[in-house]
Motif scaffolding. Sequence first.
Motif, PDB file in Angstrom:
ATOM      1  N   ALA A  84       0.942  -1.127  -0.078  1.00 34.98           N
ATOM      2  CA  ALA A  84       0.118   0.053  -0.051  1.00 34.98           C
ATOM      3  C   ALA A  84       0.804   1.163   0.266  1.00 34.98           C
ATOM      4  O   ALA A  84       1.740   1.354   0.919  1.00 34.98           O
ATOM      5  CB  ALA A  84      -1.084  -0.219   1.268  1.00 34.98           C
ATOM      6  N   THR A  85       0.983   2.008  -0.818  1.00 35.93           N
ATOM      7  CA  THR A  85       1.694   3.303  -0.839  1.00 35.93           C
ATOM      8  C   THR A  85       0.872   4.276  -0.324  1.00 35.93           C
ATOM      9  O   THR A  85       1.440   5.376  -0.007  1.00 35.93           O
ATOM     10  CB  THR A  85       1.617   3.525  -2.431  1.00 35.93           C
ATOM     11  N   GLU A  86      -0.269   4.324   0.090  1.00 35.18           N
ATOM     12  CA  GLU A  86      -0.900   5.143   1.060  1.00 35.18           C
ATOM     13  C   GLU A  86      -1.987   4.191   1.729  1.00 35.18           C
ATOM     14  O   GLU A  86      -2.427   3.331   1.417  1.00 35.18           O
ATOM     15  CB  GLU A  86      -1.666   6.051   0.028  1.00 35.18           C
ATOM     16  N   GLY A  87      -2.648   4.900   2.789  1.00 36.67           N
ATOM     17  CA  GLY A  87      -3.711   4.211   3.514  1.00 36.67           C
ATOM     18  C   GLY A  87      -4.776   3.788   2.789  1.00 36.67           C
ATOM     19  O   GLY A  87      -5.171   4.655   1.788  1.00 36.67           O
ATOM     20  N   SER A  88      -5.163   2.657   2.808  1.00 35.23           N
ATOM     21  CA  SER A  88      -6.170   2.109   1.670  1.00 35.23           C
ATOM     22  C   SER A  88      -7.162   1.414   2.353  1.00 35.23           C
ATOM     23  O   SER A  88      -7.076   0.954   3.403  1.00 35.23           O
ATOM     24  CB  SER A  88      -5.609   1.232   0.780  1.00 35.23           C
ATOM     25  N   GLU A  89      -8.194   1.178   1.597  1.00 34.02           N
ATOM     26  CA  GLU A  89      -9.435   0.354   2.166  1.00 34.02           C
ATOM     27  C   GLU A  89     -10.051  -0.631   0.944  1.00 34.02           C
ATOM     28  O   GLU A  89      -9.830  -0.239  -0.008  1.00 34.02           O
ATOM     29  CB  GLU A  89     -10.613   1.120   2.413  1.00 34.02           C
ATOM     30  N   ALA A  90     -10.380  -1.883   1.532  1.00 35.31           N
ATOM     31  CA  ALA A  90     -10.509  -3.016   0.544  1.00 35.31           C
ATOM     32  C   ALA A  90     -11.908  -3.852   1.015  1.00 35.31           C
ATOM     33  O   ALA A  90     -11.885  -3.860   2.188  1.00 35.31           O
ATOM     34  CB  ALA A  90      -9.365  -3.553   0.072  1.00 35.31           C
ATOM     35  N   LEU A  91     -12.289  -4.343   0.222  1.00 34.02           N
ATOM     36  CA  LEU A  91     -13.109  -5.673   0.461  1.00 34.02           C
ATOM     37  C   LEU A  91     -12.329  -6.616  -0.008  1.00 34.02           C
ATOM     38  O   LEU A  91     -12.070  -6.977  -1.041  1.00 34.02           O
ATOM     39  CB  LEU A  91     -14.616  -5.657  -0.432  1.00 34.02           C
ATOM     40  N   MET A  92     -12.489  -7.478   1.122  1.00 32.34           N
ATOM     41  CA  MET A  92     -11.531  -8.816   0.645  1.00 32.34           C
ATOM     42  C   MET A  92     -12.531  -9.843   0.489  1.00 32.34           C
ATOM     43  O   MET A  92     -13.325 -10.157   1.541  1.00 32.34           O
ATOM     44  CB  MET A  92     -10.433  -8.990   2.035  1.00 32.34           C
ATOM     45  N   LEU A  93     -12.280 -10.705  -0.580  1.00 34.32           N
ATOM     46  CA  LEU A  93     -13.445 -11.793  -0.700  1.00 34.32           C
ATOM     47  C   LEU A  93     -12.515 -13.124  -0.863  1.00 34.32           C
ATOM     48  O   LEU A  93     -11.333 -13.145  -1.310  1.00 34.32           O
ATOM     49  CB  LEU A  93     -14.031 -11.780  -2.015  1.00 34.32           C
ATOM     50  N   ALA A  94     -12.842 -14.195  -0.096  1.00 33.75           N
ATOM     51  CA  ALA A  94     -12.140 -15.534   0.108  1.00 33.75           C
ATOM     52  C   ALA A  94     -11.921 -15.989  -1.257  1.00 33.75           C
ATOM     53  O   ALA A  94     -12.788 -16.056  -2.069  1.00 33.75           O
ATOM     54  CB  ALA A  94     -12.863 -16.406   1.062  1.00 33.75           C
TER      55      ALA A  94
END
Length: 195
Positions: A84-94
């Motif tokens: 991550a080059t900056e603070g990030s948010e993600a939805l993680m799917l198995a």
Amino acid sequence: MPAALLERFYRNAVFKKIPANAIVYSQGDPCRYIAFIISGNIRVYKTGASGREITLYEIGSGETCILNASCILSGADYPANAVATEGSEALMLAAEEFRRFISECAEVRDFVFAALSGRLSVMMALVEEVAFGRMFERVWQYITERAHNGGLSITHQKIADDLGSSREVISRVLKDFERRGRITLSRNFIRIDNP
């Protein structure tokens, strides 16, 4: 996505905050999840034997990593590094759920194939730049700066390691210089004919 599909996606995905400079994947990691980026930026890169890095691509809001998707679909380990080059948010799917989405939902397949197509174009441009563009200039500068008495005793592998490239790319560039009459190649030696 249709509402029912979107609801299923949200029900199965996990929201994750990724701090700046956090490693998302290291080369060789198994891909247990796929990340769909909500905000921020992820850099995907390779590191050569010399420690030199080359950015393959970056992933931003609304995107996912095609290497991540490819690894999940093929069962391979992650072949690069992602940070991550900056603070990030993600939805993680198995991974298992992602495979089900791909097999059952045309919308998800279309999204992944569109991402794959776009990234493939970016990767081809990168290969072209490294192999056929700036690499010629970088190799020429490298050999002319290190040459003594019109020549340089060195292996193609050593040049590749120092320039963060592959021996095959360096050999192609040097052969092209030789065809143009700029150098003469012999075993572990480069003679500069036309500086």
